[in-house]
Design a protein around this motif. Structure first.
Motif, PDB file in Angstrom:
ATOM      1  N   ALA A  90       0.851  -1.189   0.000  1.00 32.41           N
ATOM      2  CA  ALA A  90       0.000   0.000   0.000  1.00 32.41           C
ATOM      3  C   ALA A  90       0.889   1.242   0.000  1.00 32.41           C
ATOM      4  N   PRO A  91       0.497   2.300  -0.703  1.00 35.45           N
ATOM      5  CA  PRO A  91       1.297   3.521  -0.705  1.00 35.45           C
ATOM      6  C   PRO A  91       0.915   4.430   0.463  1.00 35.45           C
ATOM      7  N   THR A  92       1.837   5.308   0.841  1.00 33.32           N
ATOM      8  CA  THR A  92       1.507   6.320   1.850  1.00 33.32           C
ATOM      9  C   THR A  92       0.958   7.588   1.211  1.00 33.32           C
ATOM     10  N   SER A  93       0.892   7.629  -0.113  1.00 38.73           N
ATOM     11  CA  SER A  93       0.455   8.832  -0.832  1.00 38.73           C
ATOM     12  C   SER A  93      -0.993   9.178  -0.529  1.00 38.73           C
ATOM     13  N   ASP A  94      -1.253  10.480  -0.475  1.00 37.09           N
ATOM     14  CA  ASP A  94      -2.624  10.971  -0.326  1.00 37.09           C
ATOM     15  C   ASP A  94      -3.325  11.108  -1.670  1.00 37.09           C
ATOM     16  N   PHE A  95      -2.534  11.289  -2.729  1.00 37.94           N
ATOM     17  CA  PHE A  95      -3.076  11.454  -4.076  1.00 37.94           C
ATOM     18  C   PHE A  95      -2.171  10.752  -5.079  1.00 37.94           C
ATOM     19  N   PHE A  96      -2.777  10.269  -6.184  1.00 32.58           N
ATOM     20  CA  PHE A  96      -2.039   9.802  -7.357  1.00 32.58           C
ATOM     21  C   PHE A  96      -2.253  10.837  -8.460  1.00 32.58           C
ATOM     22  N   GLU A  97      -1.172  11.257  -9.084  1.00 31.24           N
ATOM     23  CA  GLU A  97      -1.221  12.302 -10.108  1.00 31.24           C
ATOM     24  C   GLU A  97      -1.270  11.703 -11.507  1.00 31.24           C
ATOM     25  N   THR A  98      -2.063  12.332 -12.377  1.00 25.87           N
ATOM     26  CA  THR A  98      -1.983  12.097 -13.825  1.00 25.87           C
ATOM     27  C   THR A  98      -2.082  13.455 -14.507  1.00 25.87           C
ATOM     28  N   PRO A  99      -1.836  13.540 -15.820  1.00 27.97           N
ATOM     29  CA  PRO A  99      -2.024  14.809 -16.519  1.00 27.97           C
ATOM     30  C   PRO A  99      -3.458  15.333 -16.440  1.00 27.97           C
ATOM     31  N   LEU A 100      -4.421  14.469 -16.105  1.00 26.14           N
ATOM     32  CA  LEU A 100      -5.821  14.894 -16.015  1.00 26.14           C
ATOM     33  C   LEU A 100      -6.198  15.350 -14.607  1.00 26.14           C
ATOM     34  N   GLY A 101      -5.243  15.328 -13.669  1.00 22.02           N
ATOM     35  CA  GLY A 101      -5.528  15.789 -12.309  1.00 22.02           C
ATOM     36  C   GLY A 101      -5.140  14.756 -11.269  1.00 22.02           C
ATOM     37  N   ASN A 102      -5.337  15.121 -10.012  1.00 22.85           N
ATOM     38  CA  ASN A 102      -4.989  14.238  -8.903  1.00 22.85           C
ATOM     39  C   ASN A 102      -6.206  13.437  -8.444  1.00 22.85           C
ATOM     40  N   ILE A 103      -5.951  12.199  -8.041  1.00 26.57           N
ATOM     41  CA  ILE A 103      -7.007  11.308  -7.544  1.00 26.57           C
ATOM     42  C   ILE A 103      -6.731  11.033  -6.075  1.00 26.57           C
ATOM     43  N   GLU A 104      -7.744  11.234  -5.238  1.00 23.29           N
ATOM     44  CA  GLU A 104      -7.571  11.034  -3.806  1.00 23.29           C
ATOM     45  C   GLU A 104      -7.465   9.548  -3.477  1.00 23.29           C
ATOM     46  N   VAL A 105      -6.479   9.203  -2.650  1.00 19.56           N
ATOM     47  CA  VAL A 105      -6.295   7.841  -2.169  1.00 19.56           C
ATOM     48  C   VAL A 105      -7.018   7.677  -0.839  1.00 19.56           C
ATOM     49  N   GLU A 106      -7.737   6.577  -0.691  1.00 17.72           N
ATOM     50  CA  GLU A 106      -8.463   6.302   0.562  1.00 17.72           C
ATOM     51  C   GLU A 106      -7.486   5.780   1.620  1.00 17.72           C
ATOM     52  N   GLN A 107      -6.807   6.698   2.259  1.00 21.23           N
ATOM     53  CA  GLN A 107      -5.821   6.294   3.252  1.00 21.23           C
ATOM     54  C   GLN A 107      -6.456   5.615   4.466  1.00 21.23           C
TER      55      GLN A 107
END
Length: 266
Positions: A90-107
């Motif tokens: 599992a990642p510690t990231s709060d968001f995953f980035e793409t050129p279309l914007g950031n997606i919130e990760v359900e931490q």
């Protein structure tokens, strides 16, 4: 405090890094595919460069159009290509980035999985991994807004993966996406035979006979099939091709399949 963002690693390589060009490409793939049958609860989709596997992936993502307003959460599992891994990261990231914007990760959800011995926080498998990232622009194109539960799967048994998926299964608001290509670097006729056999095993939920050479995402695939058998899901093959059909030579091809898993009607 600034957000912890997992930066896009393969934009400009596996898919365009220009937002307008990316959206045009994805929309173009999706428009070529008819929507048919019941909307899936889970899909298995390939993760190569878009010129190679994008049309095949789109055959599954197009089926999600009726769920545009319903899906608010995507559980996304893919294999680890770059970091040797035992278990599920599992990642510690709060968001995953793409050129279309950031997606919130359900931490909060990822934190709840930490009680399982096969799941742990580890960012290194996520940092450069394309098997999850390439699906995000498709998801951003078919859904208005959603949160993400991203997991990289290393060496893990079908039972271990299924246990995680069972916890994350949710209801009508949750979609499960499993990322996997099929056979790698065989001649065109050999690949077609191998991938046809793998497809039969997927359709019959035969997770016992999908091995290392059959699908690079065999561990997440087999975990889903294990759970699908338990829950009585049906598999439909939406597309089965390889890089020799899409954008590459035919002497060393990579296989791509797209599959939809639907729940039984009440």
């Amino acid at each position: 405090m600034s957000a912890n963002i997992r930066k896009a690693a393969v934009a400009g390589m596996f898919y365009p890094d220009d937002p307008a060009q990316l959206r045009t490409m994805v929309d173009g793939f999706l428009k070529q595919v008819p929507v048919k049958g019941r909307a899936p609860k889970a899909i298995i989709v390939p993760h190569a460069g878009y010129q190679f596997s994008g049309p095949v992936a789109a055959s599954a993502y197009a089926q999600l159009a009726p769920l545009r307003e319903r899906i608010h959460r995507v559980v996304l599992l893919g294999p680890s290509h770059r970091v040797p891994l035992r278990g599920i990261a599992a990642p510690t990231s709060d968001f995953f980035e793409t050129p279309l914007g950031n997606i919130e990760v359900e931490q909060d959800t990822l934190a709840s999985l930490q009680s399982l011995p096969q799941v742990g926080y580890l960012d290194s498998p996520h940092q450069l991994e394309h098997s999850l990232e390439v699906h995000l622009p498709f998801l951003q194109s078919v859904f208005d807004r959603f949160t993400l539960v991203p997991l990289v799967v290393g060496e893990a048994s079908p039972e271990e993966v299924a246990e995680v998926l069972e916890i994350l299964w949710g209801g009508d608001e949750t979609l499960v996406v499993i990322s996997s290509d099929l056979s790698h670097y065989h001649s065109y006729p050999v690949a077609r035979e191998l991938d046809s056999n793998t497809t039969r095993n997927i359709e019959t939920l035969d997770y016992h006979h999908i091995g290392y050479d059959d699908a690079c995402g065999r561990n997440p695939v087999n975990g889903l099939l294990y759970l699908a058998r338990k829950r009585g899901l049906k598999v439909t093959t939406l597309d089965l091709r390889n890089s020799g059909d899409t954008a590459g030579p035919r002497d060393r091809v990579v296989g791509y399949g797209a599959y939809a898993l639907t729940e039984k009607t009440a």
